[in-house]
Motif scaffolding. Structure first.
Motif, PDB file in Angstrom:
ATOM      1  N   PHE A 256      33.887  47.590  38.141  1.00 53.23           N
ATOM      2  CA  PHE A 256      34.875  47.394  37.075  1.00 53.23           C
ATOM      3  C   PHE A 256      34.218  47.631  35.717  1.00 53.23           C
ATOM      4  CE2 PHE A 256      36.697  45.174  40.611  1.00 53.23           C
ATOM      5  CZ  PHE A 256      38.062  45.318  40.472  1.00 53.23           C
TER       6      PHE A 256
ATOM      7  N   PHE B  26      35.989  34.681  31.019  1.00 50.85           N
ATOM      8  CA  PHE B  26      36.521  35.445  32.157  1.00 50.85           C
ATOM      9  C   PHE B  26      35.716  35.154  33.427  1.00 50.85           C
ATOM     10  CE2 PHE B  26      38.863  38.379  29.239  1.00 50.85           C
ATOM     11  CZ  PHE B  26      40.092  38.268  29.858  1.00 50.85           C
TER      12      PHE B  26
ATOM     13  N   LEU C  81      37.287  33.860  36.907  1.00 53.04           N
ATOM     14  CA  LEU C  81      37.074  34.526  38.203  1.00 53.04           C
ATOM     15  C   LEU C  81      36.420  33.589  39.212  1.00 53.04           C
ATOM     16  CD1 LEU C  81      36.024  38.067  36.970  1.00 53.04           C
ATOM     17  CD2 LEU C  81      38.018  37.519  38.381  1.00 53.04           C
TER      18      LEU C  81
ATOM     19  N   ARG D 204      47.301  37.369  45.548  1.00 59.51           N
ATOM     20  CA  ARG D 204      46.234  36.777  44.734  1.00 59.51           C
ATOM     21  C   ARG D 204      45.105  37.781  44.475  1.00 59.51           C
ATOM     22  NH1 ARG D 204      44.861  31.438  43.692  1.00 59.51           N
ATOM     23  NH2 ARG D 204      42.639  30.995  43.530  1.00 59.51           N
TER      24      ARG D 204
ATOM     25  N   HIS E  42      45.279  40.890  44.093  1.00 61.80           N
ATOM     26  CA  HIS E  42      45.647  41.831  43.028  1.00 61.80           C
ATOM     27  C   HIS E  42      45.521  41.169  41.648  1.00 61.80           C
ATOM     28  CE1 HIS E  42      47.958  45.046  45.516  1.00 61.80           C
ATOM     29  NE2 HIS E  42      46.885  44.613  46.138  1.00 61.80           N
TER      30      HIS E  42
ATOM     31  N   ILE F 257      43.399  38.817  40.991  1.00 64.40           N
ATOM     32  CA  ILE F 257      41.947  38.741  40.745  1.00 64.40           C
ATOM     33  C   ILE F 257      41.452  40.092  40.209  1.00 64.40           C
ATOM     34  CG2 ILE F 257      39.696  38.573  41.915  1.00 64.40           C
ATOM     35  CD1 ILE F 257      40.981  36.414  43.723  1.00 64.40           C
ATOM     36  N   MET F 258      42.000  41.159  40.778  1.00 66.89           N
ATOM     37  CA  MET F 258      41.593  42.502  40.320  1.00 66.89           C
ATOM     38  C   MET F 258      41.995  42.722  38.848  1.00 66.89           C
ATOM     39  SD  MET F 258      42.329  45.960  42.414  1.00 66.89           S
ATOM     40  CE  MET F 258      41.831  45.200  43.916  1.00 66.89           C
TER      41      MET F 258
ATOM     42  N   ILE G 126      42.231  40.353  36.598  1.00 69.31           N
ATOM     43  CA  ILE G 126      41.313  39.554  35.772  1.00 69.31           C
ATOM     44  C   ILE G 126      39.930  40.229  35.711  1.00 69.31           C
ATOM     45  CG2 ILE G 126      40.268  37.265  35.417  1.00 69.31           C
ATOM     46  CD1 ILE G 126      43.258  36.959  35.417  1.00 69.31           C
ATOM     47  N   GLN G 127      39.488  40.780  36.839  1.00 65.62           N
ATOM     48  CA  GLN G 127      38.189  41.493  36.846  1.00 65.62           C
ATOM     49  C   GLN G 127      38.237  42.664  35.855  1.00 65.62           C
ATOM     50  OE1 GLN G 127      38.004  42.147  41.204  1.00 65.62           O
ATOM     51  NE2 GLN G 127      35.920  41.380  41.103  1.00 65.62           N
ATOM     52  N   THR G 128      39.377  43.335  35.833  1.00 68.39           N
ATOM     53  CA  THR G 128      39.516  44.483  34.921  1.00 68.39           C
ATOM     54  C   THR G 128      39.499  44.016  33.467  1.00 68.39           C
ATOM     55  OG1 THR G 128      40.816  45.596  36.624  1.00 68.39           O
ATOM     56  CG2 THR G 128      40.923  46.518  34.413  1.00 68.39           C
ATOM     57  N   LEU G 129      40.223  42.934  33.194  1.00 70.82           N
ATOM     58  CA  LEU G 129      40.209  42.398  31.821  1.00 70.82           C
ATOM     59  C   LEU G 129      38.785  42.009  31.427  1.00 70.82           C
ATOM     60  CD1 LEU G 129      43.381  40.088  31.801  1.00 70.82           C
ATOM     61  CD2 LEU G 129      43.087  42.209  30.521  1.00 70.82           C
ATOM     62  N   ALA G 130      38.089  41.360  32.354  1.00 69.50           N
ATOM     63  CA  ALA G 130      36.711  40.933  32.062  1.00 69.50           C
ATOM     64  C   ALA G 130      35.833  42.135  31.741  1.00 69.50           C
ATOM     65  CB  ALA G 130      36.142  40.166  33.260  1.00 69.50           C
TER      66      ALA G 130
END
Lengths: 347, 179
Positions: A269, A337, A341, B162, B164, B166-167, B169-173
């Motif tokens: 990512f 974040f 997570l 869920r 998706h 999480i994905m 949030i991972q992208t935002l992070a």
């Protein structure tokens, strides 16, 4: 104009009318060009590929990383750097050939181009005795077999390296079938399978009905072919870059990879974010993320094979010094974040 | 000395029926507080109820901090509320219903409205209900963003899953590092 050293054009999957158009338009265009272009299918510098037909699209998919392909189509749905719209018009052909001459002069330095017949390439490769090289050649791995199956429109079963893992490919449905996979958490065994060398992969031609029956009986899941092109390339690359690229290559993602269908780890990512935002060198991403260059290279190759990458001119406007400074910034947002997570994944 | 704790929040916005309430429900640890009412206009053909004020969910982080999850009302006539909700957010998630009448136009509305935030705020676009195959498909959205010269993560999501979320949030992070 030097007609003793012409620039050779070949074609792939062109319909008869398109080829006639190309020849006649090239003839008219010639007087406006500084370089002598000629149709020569034997040793081409560039290849016009009709990507509107499945054969041409498959050929493009297999060979576009060589950078000598010109997509010929009604519109540029592949976002090809070099594209010619159908029906062919003289001025557009002139503009395109001039662009190629100035933007890709390296194409004409080579005395021998890669064979334009990909079937031959892969067949030769089948006798290849494995030796680790500096560059990554996708045709030596599952990626190559998948591409070959797509090109030949042949449904096949691949049994992967010393394991019970197998994969069906059904090109007519643009799909693969295998057991349920969690792309966010592939096991080490699965990763090992996808990095298999072709000599360790058994292939068997099967028909669509057999696949349907086995899929139903064993509860297999349907996945896009891209998922396995990605996984195979990602794990088989082992830090080596595709031919023609270096860690100084300036790249940009055309779009965000759909990680729900692509094998990934959390760091992918971060790589994607840097690659999406603006043109950037591969080595700069390594510096900014603190990840190994091998990790970046693997991701780049997988994205490249799936046509998610634009190669940019070398005008990246950030210095390494700046990058290093920025990479050390730990922002409050990042830690928040991470905390979110951690809470969601329970890790 | 009084310690001022800033509000930590994520904002879900997007067209009516795109799954904002569902997405918040999927990750919230409390039942989503919302103000859904029965739809009374033509939207009723697509959705029995809609959110008229906002959705609210919560997630407790380490140290007891609360991550607040806000969903904006989907109907455009409530857009006066959007700037109030977005202010100070950690990230923005735009959801678009691919099966809507004109989903690219829907996306355009939210891009236009939130454009001034996109430079500084991690933003992800999730396209929902792509499985119905009733919409224009992903290439239409890629083209739209390219025409707008916007490099934003955009991908299909199922707000009920869920993984998706999480994905997202991972992208935002990941985007935090580059905005």
């Amino acid at each position: 104009m030097d007609i003793t050293h012409p620039h050779n054009i070949a074609t792939h999957a062109l319909e008869k009318t398109d080829k006639i158009f190309l020849v006649s338009m090239l003839d008219i265009a010639q007087k406006n060009l500084d370089v002598y272009w000629v149709l020569n299918e034997d040793s081409p510098h560039i290849i016009f590929v009709n990507v509107d037909v499945p054969e041409g699209k498959a050929y493009w998919l297999a060979n576009h990383t060589k950078n000598n392909l010109i997509a010929l189509a009604q519109y540029n749905f592949l976002k090809a750097d070099f594209f010619l719209e159908k029906p062919i018009r003289v001025q557009k052909l002139i503009d395109l050939l001039k662009r190629i001459s100035t933007e890709a002069p390296h194409l004409f330095l080579k005395t021998e181009m890669a064979s334009k017949n990909n079937d031959v390439d892969i067949d030769l490769v089948l006798d290849y005795s494995e030796s680790e090289t500096e560059v990554f050649d996708p045709s030596l791995y599952l990626t190559g077999l998948l591409i070959k199956a797509v090109q030949s429109r042949t449904a096949q079963r691949f049994s992967l390296a010393n394991s019970s893992s197998f994969l069906f490919i059904l090109p007519e449905q643009d799909s693969c079938f295998t057991k349920n996979l969690d792309f966010s958490n592939l096991t080490d065994e699965q990763k090992m399978c996808y990095r298999s060398h072709i000599k360790d992969i058994q292939t068997e031609v099967v028909n669509a009905n057999t696949i349907a029956s086995i899929t139903q009986k064993q509860g297999l899941k349907k996945y896009p072919i891209e998922s396995f092109l990605w996984a195979s390339t990602l794990y088989a690359s082992r830090g080596r870059l595709l031919t023609g690229y270096s860690t100084k290559s300036v790249v940009q993602l055309k779009r965000w990879p759909d990680f729900s269908i692509f094998a990934h780890d959390p760091e992918h990512f971060r790589i994607a974010a840097f690659m999406l935002k603006k043109p950037i060198r591969l080595e700069t991403i390594a510096l900014k993320t603190g990840l190994s260059i091998e990790h970046i290279n693997n991701f780049f190759n997988a994205a490249m094979i799936n046509q998610l990458i634009d190669i940019k001119s070398n005008n990246e406007n950030i210095t390494h010094k700046q990058a290093q400074k920025e990479s050390t910034k730990a922002t409050e947002k990042q830690s928040l974040f991470k905390s979110v997570l951690k809470r969601l994944t329970g890790e | 000395m009084r310690i001022i704790v800033k509000e930590i929040k994520l904002v879900f916005t997007g067209s009516m029926g795109a799954g904002k309430t569902t997405a918040i429900s999927t990750i919230s640890e409390i039942p989503v507080v919302n103000t859904d009412v029965r739809t009374t206009d033509k939207a009723r053909l697509r959705k029995e109820t809609t959110t008229v004020a906002l959705d609210y969910g919560e997630l407790t982080l380490d140290g007891g901090q609360k991550l607040k999850l806000y969903g904006t009302p989907g109907q455009q006539r409530f857009e006066y509320m959007w700037p109030i909700i977005i202010k100070g957010a950690l990230g923005l998630i735009i959801l678009v219903d691919d099966a809507a009448d004109d989903p690219v136009a829907d996306l355009a509305i939210y891009i236009k409205f939130f454009k001034s935030y996109l430079e500084d705020m991690p933003t992800v676009i999730g396209i929902t209900r792509t499985d119905l195959k009733q919409g224009p498909g992903m290439p239409a959205y890629y083209d739209y963003l390219q025409n707008q010269d916007l490099q934003l993560p955009i991908f299909p999501v199922d707000p009920r899953q869920r993984e998706h979320l999480i994905m997202i949030i991972q992208t935002l992070a990941a985007m935090v590092e580059v905005v």
